[in-house]
Design a protein around this motif. Structure first.
Motif: not given
Length: 223
Positions: A6-34
């Protein structure tokens, strides 16, 4: 998860990334509880209905997924250095998309579920400039102190050849190398290199390590 979950999923953490290494973030990866099933309510138009990232536009199409524990959102770059950004990610359960778990009666993530992204993007060298006895390297965000030993850097000029600087210091997002012994001379082509020494490596304020530099181009403004 069990069929009686009966537990709802939650976003436990999110993390930024600069995939092309130009000094500007262009990704966020979200991790769920399940594990979750993600339905993209509009898999043609860029973005993911129901999700927002404060200050950024979500790009990419068709984020639908089954049994996912993570979701990576592609972001439009803001046009300015921001590898220290920690934007808020919010989910609107009333949107056209859905995030549900794998229970027999699926539980949807709650309306207005949010998480602040952690800074996981590394600081990036954006530019370097030399003027006689001083060489500066500007990074995409503030750096931690103390600076690495001067021997972690080497400066090469077509006239003054290769040498280690006499000193290295950090102020905010700028590394300053002092070249008292062998200054840069007028008109020569200059590059700078950096190899992490293992102690006091170049890093941002949350200790994401900067990459090594090899023959990084330097603007020589020595009069």
């Amino acid at each position: 998860e069990t069929p009686t979950d009966g537990a709802v999923p939650v976003m436990t953490v999110a993390a930024t990334d600069d995939d092309n290494d130009n000094g500007q973030i262009d990704r966020i990866t979200i991790t769920f509880s399940e594990q979750v099933d993600i339905t993209d309510g509009d898999n043609v138009t860029p973005g993911l209905p129901g999700f927002t990232v404060a200050g950024y536009t979500i790009l990419g199409t068709d984020y639908s997924a089954t049994d996912a524990t993570q979701l990576t959102l592609i972001l439009q770059e803001n046009g300015t250095p921001d590898t220290d950004a920690t934007p808020l990610v919010t989910y609107d359960a009333d949107g056209a998309s859905s995030v549900v778990d794998n229970a027999l009666s699926p539980n949807e993530m709650r309306d207005n579920e949010d998480v602040s992204a952690a800074d996981a993007a590394t600081p990036v060298a954006l530019s370097a400039q030399a003027n006689g006895t001083t060489l500066t390297i500007t990074y995409s965000e503030d750096l931690n102190t103390p600076a690495p030993a001067a021997t972690a850097f080497s400066v090469t000029g077509t006239t003054s050849l290769t040498r280690a600087p006499d000193n290295a210091t950090i102020l905010n997002n700028v590394v300053t190398l002092t070249l008292t012994t062998t200054p840069v001379v007028t008109g020569e082509t200059v590059t700078v290199s950096y190899t992490a020494p293992g102690t006091n490596n170049l890093r941002d304020l949350v200790n994401n390590l900067a990459a090594n530099l090899t023959n990084f181009s330097v603007s020589n403004v020595t009069p």
